[in-house]
Design a protein around this motif. Structure first.
Motif, PDB file in Angstrom:
ATOM      1  N   PHE A  90       0.840  -1.203   0.000  1.00 58.65           N
ATOM      2  CA  PHE A  90       0.000   0.000   0.000  1.00 58.65           C
ATOM      3  C   PHE A  90       0.873   1.250   0.000  1.00 58.65           C
ATOM      4  CE2 PHE A  90      -2.716   3.318   1.569  1.00 58.65           C
ATOM      5  CZ  PHE A  90      -3.993   3.004   1.100  1.00 58.65           C
ATOM      6  N   LEU A  91       1.928   1.239   0.792  1.00 59.47           N
ATOM      7  CA  LEU A  91       2.810   2.397   0.869  1.00 59.47           C
ATOM      8  C   LEU A  91       3.507   2.686  -0.456  1.00 59.47           C
ATOM      9  CD1 LEU A  91       4.439   1.814   4.372  1.00 59.47           C
ATOM     10  CD2 LEU A  91       2.891   3.676   3.735  1.00 59.47           C
ATOM     11  N   ARG A  92       3.658   1.663  -1.306  1.00 57.54           N
ATOM     12  CA  ARG A  92       4.342   1.824  -2.601  1.00 57.54           C
ATOM     13  C   ARG A  92       3.364   1.891  -3.772  1.00 57.54           C
ATOM     14  NH1 ARG A  92       7.528  -2.461  -0.308  1.00 57.54           N
ATOM     15  NH2 ARG A  92       6.497  -3.927  -1.729  1.00 57.54           N
TER      16      ARG A  92
ATOM     17  N   ALA B 263      -2.329   9.396  -2.407  1.00 61.47           N
ATOM     18  CA  ALA B 263      -2.742  10.613  -1.690  1.00 61.47           C
ATOM     19  C   ALA B 263      -2.795  10.367  -0.191  1.00 61.47           C
ATOM     20  CB  ALA B 263      -4.108  11.076  -2.213  1.00 61.47           C
ATOM     21  N   TYR B 264      -3.282   9.191   0.203  1.00 65.38           N
ATOM     22  CA  TYR B 264      -3.300   8.841   1.624  1.00 65.38           C
ATOM     23  C   TYR B 264      -1.880   8.783   2.173  1.00 65.38           C
ATOM     24  CZ  TYR B 264      -8.189   7.765   2.662  1.00 65.38           C
ATOM     25  OH  TYR B 264      -9.527   7.863   2.924  1.00 65.38           O
ATOM     26  N   VAL B 265      -0.979   8.169   1.424  1.00 67.58           N
ATOM     27  CA  VAL B 265       0.400   8.030   1.892  1.00 67.58           C
ATOM     28  C   VAL B 265       1.070   9.394   1.998  1.00 67.58           C
ATOM     29  CG1 VAL B 265       2.664   7.073   1.330  1.00 67.58           C
ATOM     30  CG2 VAL B 265       0.612   5.678   1.003  1.00 67.58           C
ATOM     31  N   ARG B 266       0.813  10.276   1.030  1.00 67.62           N
ATOM     32  CA  ARG B 266       1.382  11.628   1.098  1.00 67.62           C
ATOM     33  C   ARG B 266       0.861  12.370   2.326  1.00 67.62           C
ATOM     34  NH1 ARG B 266       0.363  11.668  -4.411  1.00 67.62           N
ATOM     35  NH2 ARG B 266      -1.507  12.953  -4.122  1.00 67.62           N
ATOM     36  N   ALA B 267      -0.456  12.258   2.570  1.00 69.65           N
ATOM     37  CA  ALA B 267      -1.032  12.932   3.739  1.00 69.65           C
ATOM     38  C   ALA B 267      -0.443  12.375   5.029  1.00 69.65           C
ATOM     39  CB  ALA B 267      -2.544  12.772   3.725  1.00 69.65           C
ATOM     40  N   PHE B 268      -0.233  11.065   5.061  1.00 66.62           N
ATOM     41  CA  PHE B 268       0.370  10.416   6.233  1.00 66.62           C
ATOM     42  C   PHE B 268       1.778  10.945   6.454  1.00 66.62           C
ATOM     43  CE2 PHE B 268       2.745   6.504   7.715  1.00 66.62           C
ATOM     44  CZ  PHE B 268       2.323   6.577   9.029  1.00 66.62           C
ATOM     45  N   GLY B 269       2.559  11.028   5.370  1.00 68.91           N
ATOM     46  CA  GLY B 269       3.930  11.541   5.476  1.00 68.91           C
ATOM     47  C   GLY B 269       3.961  12.988   5.875  1.00 68.91           C
ATOM     48  N   ASP B 270       3.048  13.802   5.307  1.00 69.75           N
ATOM     49  CA  ASP B 270       2.992  15.219   5.666  1.00 69.75           C
ATOM     50  C   ASP B 270       2.640  15.394   7.136  1.00 69.75           C
ATOM     51  OD1 ASP B 270       3.594  15.842   3.079  1.00 69.75           O
ATOM     52  OD2 ASP B 270       1.537  16.355   2.492  1.00 69.75           O
ATOM     53  N   GLY B 271       1.760  14.526   7.629  1.00 66.84           N
ATOM     54  CA  GLY B 271       1.383  14.602   9.039  1.00 66.84           C
ATOM     55  C   GLY B 271       2.550  14.323   9.957  1.00 66.84           C
ATOM     56  N   ARG B 272       3.343  13.321   9.595  1.00 67.48           N
ATOM     57  CA  ARG B 272       4.519  13.005  10.421  1.00 67.48           C
ATOM     58  C   ARG B 272       5.530  14.147  10.373  1.00 67.48           C
ATOM     59  NH1 ARG B 272       6.416   6.981   8.898  1.00 67.48           N
ATOM     60  NH2 ARG B 272       6.345   7.923   6.823  1.00 67.48           N
ATOM     61  N   GLU B 273       5.719  14.735   9.168  1.00 70.55           N
ATOM     62  CA  GLU B 273       6.678  15.822   9.027  1.00 70.55           C
ATOM     63  C   GLU B 273       6.228  17.050   9.820  1.00 70.55           C
ATOM     64  OE1 GLU B 273       8.605  18.582   5.480  1.00 70.55           O
ATOM     65  OE2 GLU B 273       7.639  16.665   4.991  1.00 70.55           O
TER      66      GLU B 273
END
Length: 258
Positions: A230-232, A240-250
Motif C-alpha cells: 500500500f505504501l508503494r 494521496a493517503y500516503v502523502r497525507a500520512f507523510g505530511d502529518g509526520r513531518e
C-alpha cells in the motif's frame, strides 16, 4: 499440483446497497481470509460501516450476495448469525444499567451456558483484555473510556466467535490510550487468530493493525493491498493517503523542533 486455495470466511459478491435512492455501495467484491485482519480504510461516507453491517445483517444488500463461511447470509437465521460474530463499535454500546459482568456475559447466557462456565469466562476475558477481576462488579459509568472499550472487546469475544467486526473501536480515545489498545489488539490477535474486519479512516492505524488494507471511496473498492505494498502503490488515491500520512509526520516533527 498446487494446493487448493482456502475458502474465504467472508465474501462480498457484486454487492450493492441503496437507501432513499442513494447508492451507498456499488459492485462491491471482496474476500476476507481466515485469521487475517482486513482493514476497511476510507474517508467518511465511503461505505466502510455499511459494509460491516452487511456482514452480520444489520443491513441487507439491495443486490448481490454476502457469504459467511460459504453460506449465503440470506439463507441464515439472523439471530444465530449475529450471535456467532463479535461486534465492537466506537461508542462501545454497553448497557449502562448492567454491570461489566452482565455486559460481557450476555451472549453466553442467552446461549444457555452453565453459570459456573459463564463466571469463569468473564474472569478469563477480563484478564485477556487487561482489566482487574474486581472490574466485573462495576458499571460502565464507573470506568474510563479505555476501560469501557476493553469491556466492549471482551463482550465481543465472550462466546469465542471466529469473526470480529470492529467499527473504529479506538477512534474516540485519547492518543496514548489508543496506542496502548492498538498494541494490545496486536498481541491478542497473535494469540487468538480471529478473522477481523476493522474499519478506520486513519492510515497509521491501518498500517499498524492490518494484514491487508482495502481502500474504499464513494461506495466502491479501490484497491486491496498488504501494508508495505500500500505504501508503494501507484493508485492515485492510495498515494494521496500516503502523502497525507507523510505530511502529518513531518508536521508533527516540525512542531516538536519549533
Amino acid at each position: 499440483m498446487q494446493p487448493a486455495a482456502a475458502s474465504p470466511v467472508i465474501e462480498f459478491r457484486d454487492v450493492s446497497y441503496r437507501v432513499a435512492g442513494t447508492e451507498v455501495l456499488s459492485g462491491f467484491n471482496l474476500q476476507v481470509q481466515s485469521g487475517e485482519t482486513l482493514v476497511l480504510l476510507g474517508r467518511s461516507g465511503s461505505g466502510k460501516t455499511t459494509s460491516l453491517k452487511l456482514v452480520n445483517r444489520l443491513l441487507s444488500p439491495t443486490s448481490g450476495e454476502i457469504r459467511v463461511k460459504g453460506v449465503s447470509n440470506g439463507k441464515r437465521d439472523v439471530i444465530r448469525l449475529r450471535r456467532s460474530i463479535g461486534y465492537v463499535i466506537q461508542d462501545v454500546g454497553l448497557f449502562p444499567h448492567f454491570t461489566v459482568e452482565r455486559n460481557i456475559s450476555l451472549v453466553p447466557r442467552v446461549e444457555g451456558w452453565p453459570e459456573d462456565r459463564v463466571r469463569a469466562r468473564v474472569q478469563e476475558l477480563l484478564q485477556t483484555v487487561g482489566l482487574a477481576p474486581e472490574t466485573a462488579s462495576r458499571y460502565p459509568h464507573q470506568l474510563s473510556g479505555g476501560q469501557r472499550q476493553r469491556v466492549g472487546v471482551a463482550r465481543a469475544l465472550a462466546a469465542d466467535p471466529e469473526i470480529l467486526l470492529m467499527d473504529e473501536p479506538f477512534g474516540a480515545l485519547d492518543p496514548l490510550t489508543r496506542d496502548e489498545l492498538q498494541r494490545e489488539f496486536l498481541l491478542l490477535q497473535q494469540r487468538l487468530h480471529k478473522t477481523v474486519v476493522f474499519v478506520t479512516h486513519d492510515l497509521r492505524e491501518a498500517l499498524r493493525l492490518g494484514s491487508r488494507i482495502a481502500l474504499m471511496e464513494a461506495g466502491r473498492l479501490v484497491t486491496v493491498l498488504p501494508p508495505r505494498e500500500f505504501l508503494r502503490s501507484n493508485d492515485p488515491l492510495a498515494a494521496a493517503y500516503v502523502r497525507a500520512f507523510g505530511d502529518g509526520r513531518e508536521s508533527a516533527a516540525n512542531r516538536g523542533t519549533s
